[in-house]
Design a protein around this motif. Sequence first.
Motif, PDB file in Angstrom:
ATOM      1  N   HIS A   1       0.574  11.088   3.455  1.00 44.45           N
ATOM      2  CA  HIS A   1       0.366  10.322   4.681  1.00 44.45           C
ATOM      3  C   HIS A   1       1.668  10.293   5.478  1.00 44.45           C
TER       4      HIS A   1
ATOM      5  N   GLU B   1       0.809  -1.211   0.000  1.00 40.60           N
ATOM      6  CA  GLU B   1       0.000   0.000   0.000  1.00 40.60           C
ATOM      7  C   GLU B   1       0.848   1.269   0.000  1.00 40.60           C
ATOM      8  N   ARG B   2       2.089   1.150   0.484  1.00 42.32           N
ATOM      9  CA  ARG B   2       2.897   2.343   0.710  1.00 42.32           C
ATOM     10  C   ARG B   2       4.222   2.270  -0.043  1.00 42.32           C
TER      11      ARG B   2
ATOM     12  N   GLU C   1       4.724  10.658   3.069  1.00 44.31           N
ATOM     13  CA  GLU C   1       4.892  10.022   1.768  1.00 44.31           C
ATOM     14  C   GLU C   1       3.621  10.188   0.944  1.00 44.31           C
TER      15      GLU C   1
ATOM     16  N   GLY D   1       0.766   8.868  -1.256  1.00 42.71           N
ATOM     17  CA  GLY D   1       0.073   7.599  -1.438  1.00 42.71           C
ATOM     18  C   GLY D   1      -0.379   7.432  -2.877  1.00 42.71           C
TER      19      GLY D   1
END
Length: 773
Positions: free
Chosen positions: A437, A364-365, A429, A431
């Motif tokens: 986020h 996800e990241r 960062e 996303g």
Amino acid sequence: MEIRKVAVIGAGVMGAGIAAHLANAGVPVLLLDIVPEGAEDRDALAKGALERLRKAKPAAFMHRGAARLVTPGNVEDHLERLAECDWIIEAVVERLDVKQALYRRIEAVRRPDAVVSSNTSTIPRARLVAGLPEPFAASFLITHFFNPPRYMRLLELVAGPEVRPEAVEAVAAFCDRRLGKGVVRCKDTPGFIANRIGIFWMQTALAAAIEQGVPVEEADAVLGRPLGIPKTGVFGLADLVGIDLMPHLMESLLATLPPGDPLRAVAEVPPVVARMIAEGYTGRKGKGGFYRLRRDDGGRLKEALDLASGAYRPARKARLESVEAARTGPRALLEHPDRGGRYARHVMLRVIAYAAALVPEIAERASAVDEAMRLGYNWRWGPFELADRIGAGWLGEALAADGLEVPPFLARAAQAGGFYRVEAGRLEELGPDGAWHAVPRAPGVLLLRDVQRRGEPLARNGSASLWDVGEGVACLEFHTKMNALDPQVLAMVRRAVEEIPARGMRALVIHNEGEHFSAGANLGLLLYSANLALWDQIEAMVREGQETYLALKRAPFPVVGAPSGMALGGGCEILLHCDAVQAHAELYMGLVEVGVGLIPAWGGCKELLARFARGGPRGPMPPVMRVFETISLAKVSTSAEEARELGYLGPDDGITMNRDRLLAEARARALALAEGYRPPEPPTFVLPGPAGRVALEMALEDFRKQGKATAHDVVVACELARVLSGGETDVTAALAEEDLLALERAAFMRLVRHPDTLARMEHMLETGKPLRN
């Protein structure tokens, strides 16, 4: 749930290595394998693996006693022992049928709350649990370790929606805190994160080198240090891990990769590589690889493979303008028009684009991808961190100019100004949703680089800084090359001793996030001064170091050292003057001055004598002999546990397995010491004097006659013997710390003038290796 005992099934290289590292954490381990056909000893495979672990280089065990925690056995006679285990790790051959057959046997004997995991790197979790009982699937994870398990920090963790949350959290917390792993939670996709990107990088680099006619030395030179990648580059890395491993990994990945994945376009094994494997040229474990060492007439010649002809030739040092240009930053390398620059551009554009296209498919990241590549492949920067250094906007334009697709995530980063930003002192960062986020930190993690983002230091000079890390604790950071100690570092230590009480702070931690804590005093500066015969200046620097370390030891607040990596020479000595040490488990600590023809002179002899005299055999000679052996042999620990055995760490010093938790645990230790703190009472020394020195010199002469000591070894060791025996003291007299420091200083000054010492120093600076003269 609590993990107190673990089983590892499969005693191959990975399974055995995992078992060893579990033992390093103090956990009892059951290591099982099959019964070999016709074997007299049914536990032969596991016992053989344990014996290889004891001899492994680099060492698999952090200390000798760890091996006793591993119990070998076999899956025919000892499977019922799995009922004693909280976590069962499968590390058998990468065949689905073999694994599932084993899982059914495990399910029949495991406790209902026990977790089962596979170390697979290629088979999806969904396929592994397909058709198995629901209770088993609810307790089954993938825990992908990287080889060697002791040293590679990455642990890729894959769970499914049906897995018990407490099982996932228990394993994640255990791997983080007890095993020291960077736990990256991955999705159940082919190759997970690190190998999906890492194998693409290697295959792309190999194909491009063959196509563009780039020699392997040049390929490794540009795809190495200029990009924050280890100096092995691509071809050196393939030799290290085994060239024959790559086709197997590719075969497994191709079975599950989606159609059209860019990795498919570079998956073919080139004919030159197929021929190497067939002929046994599989890398360092075989007859050679892309590089090999040829021994002729007692000498050694390094050779490199010519990718076009498949023949070996003498290896050549890569001399590329693009590598020199990269000193200003990685974009300069990719923009350079020479062969190295064109090659680097071709490879890295595709690698960064591939990584960007895989988010959020594999994670996800972006920060999870970067962490996986840093910890799994030892990259200094992950692909998105590297993209920010190059410039996300420039990368998008370069991809378009080369006719390549710009992934949507990269396009968003180009518009946003990068993948990362610092907002109000906090790292954020981008996303894949286009929003910013916070980069997550696990509870209990305190990173100095996060502190540095939040504000300015309390004090700074060119070599060191002093930071407020919260709760009334300051952190002294070195930031020279190899964190070598110079006059400015000593000045900052002095500044810290003054600043902390003046600011009402409570304690000091000495810590940095460099690869190594400190390689010791700045040898180049010392040699420069010696070549100019600046003897008064050298003696003043020795005295300043002694007085500075003594002031640190006698400061009105507690000092805790928090080292990781190498802590050598003066770096070891500053730790010996701390009230306590909270060490990272991978600590390579020692007093190594004899290797350059000197002795420790910033209090190292004094401090070792003091600690060996406490709690050891009575009388002046036992501690003297032990310190003499330790320093004259330049003993360096291979772990923090071994540093404790050697006496560099005390019995009450702490060890932290996860480096990301080191600063937080050192701060907590400092705060605990601050309650009612009083500086230690100055020690006194009762030493044997000339009689003790003569005994040591006689032993030295025997070593010289046996060829175990060179002529200058004897000169250096005699000076050490003079210091440790107390010079001309009488055995009934008591010496103070200052007396020992004066002896250290005088011996150091005699040695630094010796031509053989100067030769050793020069040789060390030129080659990085000691000279035996």
